[in-house]
Design a protein around this motif. Sequence first.
Motif, PDB file in Angstrom:
ATOM      1  N   VAL A 374      -5.944  -4.354   8.317  1.00 36.43           N
ATOM      2  CA  VAL A 374      -6.836  -3.530   7.320  1.00 36.43           C
ATOM      3  C   VAL A 374      -7.957  -4.403   6.983  1.00 36.43           C
ATOM      4  N   PRO A 422      -7.403  -2.686  -0.192  1.00 36.22           N
ATOM      5  CA  PRO A 422      -7.143  -2.323   1.319  1.00 36.22           C
ATOM      6  C   PRO A 422      -8.308  -1.326   1.804  1.00 36.22           C
ATOM      7  N   GLN A 425      -8.444   0.598   8.733  1.00 32.70           N
ATOM      8  CA  GLN A 425      -7.677  -0.215   9.712  1.00 32.70           C
ATOM      9  C   GLN A 425      -8.631  -1.017  10.844  1.00 32.70           C
ATOM     10  N   SER A 476      -1.236  -5.735   7.322  1.00 35.34           N
ATOM     11  CA  SER A 476      -0.562  -4.491   7.045  1.00 35.34           C
ATOM     12  C   SER A 476       0.840  -4.262   7.353  1.00 35.34           C
ATOM     13  N   THR A 477       1.156  -4.435   8.393  1.00 31.03           N
ATOM     14  CA  THR A 477       2.609  -4.338   9.077  1.00 31.03           C
ATOM     15  C   THR A 477       2.707  -5.423  10.156  1.00 31.03           C
ATOM     16  N   ASP A 500       6.527  -4.178   6.182  1.00 30.52           N
ATOM     17  CA  ASP A 500       5.479  -3.567   5.635  1.00 30.52           C
ATOM     18  C   ASP A 500       5.128  -3.973   4.448  1.00 30.52           C
ATOM     19  N   SER A 502       2.175  -3.253   2.890  1.00 28.58           N
ATOM     20  CA  SER A 502       1.065  -2.408   2.215  1.00 28.58           C
ATOM     21  C   SER A 502       1.747  -1.620   1.009  1.00 28.58           C
TER      22      SER A 502
END
Length: 909
Positions: A374, A422, A425, A476-477, A500, A502
Amino acid sequence: FRNKKAYTDLCLYSEAQTNCPLSCQSQQECYTAPVHKEVYFSWDRIRRLLPKAEGKGTVCLGDEANKTAVLDACYAYYHQDRPVTPNASSEASEGGGSIHASGHRRASTASAWNDGYRGSQLWYNGMTKYRKGNRVNVTLCSELEEAIDDHCSFDTSQVQNFTLDSKKHHGDFTIAFWVRPLGVKSLINGKFVPHISFLGSVSPPKHNLVLGWWETANGEARFNSECSGVGHHHEESSELHALSTTGWSFIAVTFKNTSNGTATLSKASVVTNIGESHESFVMPMCLHDDASFFTAVEVNYPMLMSPIIMIPEYLPLAKIQQLYVNTLGDMIPLRGPGRSAEERNEDNRIAIDKADYDYRSGLLAAPVLFQTRVHASDHCDFHEGTAYISDIYEKVAGQKCSPPFVCDDDVHDRPELTMACPGEQYTAEPVLGLDPISFGGATGYADILYSITDSEYVYRQGQVVGTSNFFDSHTSTATILLLFFTPSLGITTVVKIMGDFSGDLVADISTSVQHYEVLEGTPLTFYVVVQILNLFFIVIMILDTFHTLVTMLRLWRHTKEAPPWAEVAKVFTDICTVVMVTVFVCLRIPSKMSSAPQAESIMRHLTHIPWESTTMHVHDKKEDFFSAVMDLLALIEYEESLNAFCNAILIVLLFRVIQCTAAHPRLALLTGTLKESFDDLLHATVLIMLLLGCFAGIGTWAFGSERSDFANFEVTLQTQFEMFVGNFPADWTQSAALRAFTVLYLVLIFLLVQNFLLAIIVEAYMNVREGIQTNRVAQSFHTDVSNALAARWLGWLNGWPDPEQLGDVLSDWEAKLNVGFDDLWKTGLFKSHKSTGSFLRHYGQYSFLQPVKVTKYGIVRDSDTEHSLVKKISYALGRKMPTLVQELERAEDRHARKSRARSEGVAFV
């Protein structure tokens, strides 16, 4: 260009400016555009070429060529049965042929001689009789086999594309490269004369271009053609200039073909960094192989050689000079590899100890690391966050970036570099030298796991990237993807380790293991047979359900009463089972029948990804990998959806099995208990849900910001369920608030509510148990099953009527206490007196079917405690026990006196 370094005023002369415009920069503006549109390269690095056959040379084949096939063609063409040497005349005789003084193998028959030797005559005259220095006798198959270098190959597709484009330009071409000697072994009489043959055919040996030392002082380039010009010329040459004996030398050969329709003569130029030579002749260039200018390269002396530059057009001198200058800066500082590819491969070998064989899985492809990212943003979801970032940015810009301090322009232009929330993306922009790729509905960036974990730096798209920066605050992941295959079981496994980052509190790490099982052969046949049997049972179930529905409809028409809800639930469950099983079988059989071909196609795709290729871009490799993985995941998801559907079917069947237990009193404990306690359980459920909801709200509000097991309402409910079965948090005593919460939950839910549930269930069970004990006809389950089977067999054997039909008749005889032989025979359902007698004898053996005794005192049963008690009291008072007639008279008299007292308004005693 070289003389300009020794004579700095050389370019002041007009002749030098005219003849050397690029070196003297007199016409620099003419050469700023690209030299040519299409350029092809034989390989992508400097090669250290060493003779495989000592004193002879080495042969490099194209990457699509097969050494075995090349040797087989050689032995077949020259009719050689086995390898021979020039001195082995006896072996030659055994092989059926003779050996030329030069080592050339001749065939034994005239026809073979015409095909083999005359096809090689041009090569023999040009390469063996007149050329100085070493050469590989490619007509001697054993020597050819010794000279082929397995570690030296070139890109066949590049050569073929070059050849195709050259034909579009009427056969014009330019071939250029850099060479450098490797000591005295590379020299001939103190001179460095490259001996390089571009073979269009190996058997027979034919070349359109060859470099070597024939007649001129410094060597020459010879052009050979499959077709002839005036005077039947098949060969022309152009002189080389002396090359450096210590450093890099540039060689460019350009050819303008007669067949291009614009020139009456063919023109050839050989240009080096020392000088150039030009030749004109009448010889059209016809390739020995229309598809490829050369299929093999023969090098006879050790040397360093740059990638061969192939341009499908004739270049004038000025453009060749530009090509020289453009590549000069890259070549001068290069020393070249210190070892050949074969030596590097040998030294870099890593011994692997073979372990004992085991039934284990293997990786289908290299593990891949995939991440989504992101952007940093100076706008947050909360206004206070945005204002805070703005304040921090102003402080940084006003204090840390004001004179005498200096910050990068990005710090001034982008507040999010100071502090950020954040944002959107990443979707299209490259990151860390990687282009975005789609996987599983997400757009992210993927790389080989080994590259990130085992290397400090990687080279991606022209830039060096530190692997430590692969994960940062923008991640983010992240997903690690591993693909396994178990050959012994035919199972493909996808393992995903997902993180994850986030979340608001901590990173959420999870794993998933998905399998795709292949069925083929006997297991597949057995599976299909079983599913077909399922369909057969479904047909039987359909008939039974239809019969039940018809029976319920007839009963409703007769009584106008709705059937019991339990019966309706059974029919509904059966209909759901029939529909769901039929759909499942019809979907599952084609899926399993195609599982093997689909899995084989995907595995072939995965195992044939050229991870080691240097010509295929790593982005394309990863796209192929993810495409195959997505196909595999699509199959797995389809199988999982069918499995979930099958799981739903099994749950429905579980409820149907529970319903079936109600058919026997001794098995109806569960269904009877639930039926007895349904109302109490319903109200208890409302109470429990209300209390659990309150506790979940309190727990989330009080501890959600501190503890992951109370992070949100759903997680708190899961934690409460564990507490309900006794699994309390391990550290619940660390906080006073958590202690109070836990104790309150313990008292209300764990102690009180849980015991309420147990009390409701136990009370309902005792009632059901009491009903079973007072049931006179209830026997054990296995006894009733065996008796029912025996009755069916005896009924078929003795001709008894259908039980349901006989039951309908007997149910209408409500006034009858006993049924005898005459009663049964008069029904007309029995075939004979013998059949009626056998029926009475069989059912007369059960104690609960014994005839009822009727006396003047009423119905007498062995277990009638009330009758026995009245009898004892009458005997004790010295009176006779009243008969039924006397009891009727007394009841009538009592009723008359009661009516008279009511009419007179007096009390009845």
